[in-house]
Design an enzyme around this catalytic site. Sequence first.
Site, PDB file in Angstrom:
ATOM      1  CG  ASP A  98      -2.293   0.421   0.959  1.00  0.00           C
ATOM      2  OD1 ASP A  98      -2.387   1.657   0.520  1.00  0.00           O
ATOM      3  OD2 ASP A  98      -3.269  -0.088   1.244  1.00  0.00           O
ATOM      4  CG  ASP A 201      -4.481   5.576   1.119  1.00  0.00           C
ATOM      5  OD1 ASP A 201      -5.291   4.759   1.507  1.00  0.00           O
ATOM      6  OD2 ASP A 201      -4.463   6.546   1.820  1.00  0.00           O
ATOM      7  CD  GLU A 258      -8.951   4.960  -1.445  1.00  0.00           C
ATOM      8  OE1 GLU A 258     -10.090   4.474  -0.621  1.00  0.00           O
ATOM      9  OE2 GLU A 258      -7.830   5.506  -1.276  1.00  0.00           O
ATOM     10  CG  ASP A 331     -11.376   1.937   3.405  1.00  0.00           C
ATOM     11  OD1 ASP A 331     -10.886   1.836   4.354  1.00  0.00           O
ATOM     12  OD2 ASP A 331     -10.647   2.451   2.564  1.00  0.00           O
TER      13      ASP A 331
HETATM   14  C1  GLC Z   1      -7.901   5.184   2.133  1.00  0.00           C
HETATM   15  C2  GLC Z   1      -7.714   3.795   2.871  1.00  0.00           C
HETATM   16  C3  GLC Z   1      -8.446   4.137   4.133  1.00  0.00           C
HETATM   17  C4  GLC Z   1      -7.695   5.123   5.040  1.00  0.00           C
HETATM   18  C5  GLC Z   1      -7.654   6.485   3.904  1.00  0.00           C
HETATM   19  C6  GLC Z   1      -6.682   7.435   4.528  1.00  0.00           C
HETATM   20  O1  GLC Z   1      -9.241   5.495   1.882  1.00  0.00           O
HETATM   21  O2  GLC Z   1      -8.342   2.899   2.064  1.00  0.00           O
HETATM   22  O3  GLC Z   1      -8.542   2.952   5.031  1.00  0.00           O
HETATM   23  O4  GLC Z   1      -8.720   5.521   6.131  1.00  0.00           O
HETATM   24  O5  GLC Z   1      -7.239   6.417   2.668  1.00  0.00           O
HETATM   25  O6  GLC Z   1      -5.433   6.961   4.493  1.00  0.00           O
END
Ligand code: GLC
Length: 557
Positions: A98, A201, A258, A331
């Site tokens: 990640d 992320d 993401e 999430d």
């Molecule tokens: C992304 C992650 C989540 C996290 C956020 C902040 O959305 O998947 O789990 O809280 O980023 O890093």
Amino acid sequence: MERKWWHGKTAYQIYPKSFQDTNGDGIGDLQGIIRRLDYLKELGVDIVWISPIYCSPLADQGYDISDYRAIDPRFGTMEDMEELLAEAKKRDIGIVMDLVVNHCSDEHEWFRKACEDPEGPYGRYFYILPWHEGDPLPCNWRGAFGGSVWSKLPGHEDRIYYHAFHRKQPDLNWENPEVRQEIYAMIRWWLDKGLAGFRIDAIMNIKKLLPFRDFPPDREDGLCGLETVLRNTEGVLDFLDEMAEQTFRPYEAFTAGEVFNEKEKDLPRLIGDHGVFSSMFDFAETVLDHSPLGWYAAPEITPDQYKAACFASQRRVDGIGFLCNIIENHDEPRGVSHYLPAGIHAPEAKKMLGGLNFMLQGLPFLFQGQEIGMENLACTSIDEVDDCSARDQYQVCLDAGLTPEEAMKFLNRFSRDNARTPVQWDDSPNAGFTTGTPWLRVNPNYREINVAAQREDPDSIWNFYRALIALRKNPRYAETVVYGHTEPWLEEQHNLMAYFRQGKDQTLLVAGNFQAEPQDMRLPGPIRDLLLNNLRTFSLTGDHIHLAPWQFLVLEV
Ligand code: GLC
Ligand code: CA
């Protein structure tokens, strides 16, 4: 579309804290992942994304990183990580980490130095602004976990810093070229260790809308959610291009962004042939029940809406690139609790949902426990809840006038803990996850839903996923399953989700009866072969199939 090495693969997300504990501290670890590599291989997994394992105070479960180049001792050591990479390689499994570079932890050295000397070089690593009690804030944006994006800089009465997420996650200043170079060097350092790539992320947040300014508030707190801000922000792709050029591209790394709130016109630059990412997650279904007011205002998702969202995504990227298809992640609620009507637990319904998603064009991305149909966790009190986002939403519910009992109903639907409960390996105490006390409660249904039982049962959800993955790799069908064009069939038929995957000289028909009642489906022509069926029965009259409740079929037509 150019062909890429990862197109025919199947990917799997591990949430390490809840995967497999090996030393009895109640927290999953790297040795646990190593122990389960053969399991993943047996299932057919090729690419494994591991949620953050870097040093972290765990304010947001590892998404707050205090050292990018070290493994958090709770998860193991760098030697464990190197062992994992070597063992995975032996099994032809690629490991994806990640990449959390929108923000770091407030306990990262960079932020500590910024607090010591906000005027110094590290002050420019973050968004730190002068501010005096009584002044208006630079903008009225609401952080993803509630409250303002601004907090007072520790140790300073007259300065504030920006955080899109938790107060312990200060945003990095990507406008500063030194920050970008530090990040790129760190990425290359990891790729040199033999990673297959990264899941990236919260990446659309790295570009800030400057100068900071207010937007019309969307709740009574006078703040405005970041979705609105992101919709109005331009320029993130320039940063992403530079990052791709200096890191991912030379390594041919696999990257999955993401990405939320992207602009349609940017899709080719995001995931096209020479895009900044290999792929990105499809969140079209996920966001169907998002309301700017919060979880308590979430509508129910109907099967027809689910279908429409899937097809819209397929059309949007058609001929451009692959999306990562998911029904859940760390999430989100468990997919089977989210998209099947409330109260439906039937294994065939879970298989149907998984099959419909898996067979879409794109990269199928399973989340740990999905392969056995793990479900949401029911909690009765906020004291049982760990997730910082859920705790914020609890307060939002109370502020809106809900009772604690009513608020818990919404948390049970949406809390991020739902997907984070330990993997249910067998029916021994704590589901075989740990010999100690698990950091998060094991779902009490583990005696009925667990890997050991499902591995033995040829009709299990686990064996069904295994068959789906095997079909994707079957040389006779792989070309169509991976590259076939998606074309909806009987798109208007209520509670039926059906589509063709059209290959060069082969057409597959994927169909799911998304309801508890039977229904008929017309066929476009003769059936050549039945490739997958989530039931033992199959009934046909003339050119109509009588689909049983939740029946799912893959046919060659
Ligand atoms: C992304 C992650 C989540 C996290 C956020 C902040 O959305 O998947 O789990 O809280 O980023 O890093
Ligand atoms: Ca452990």
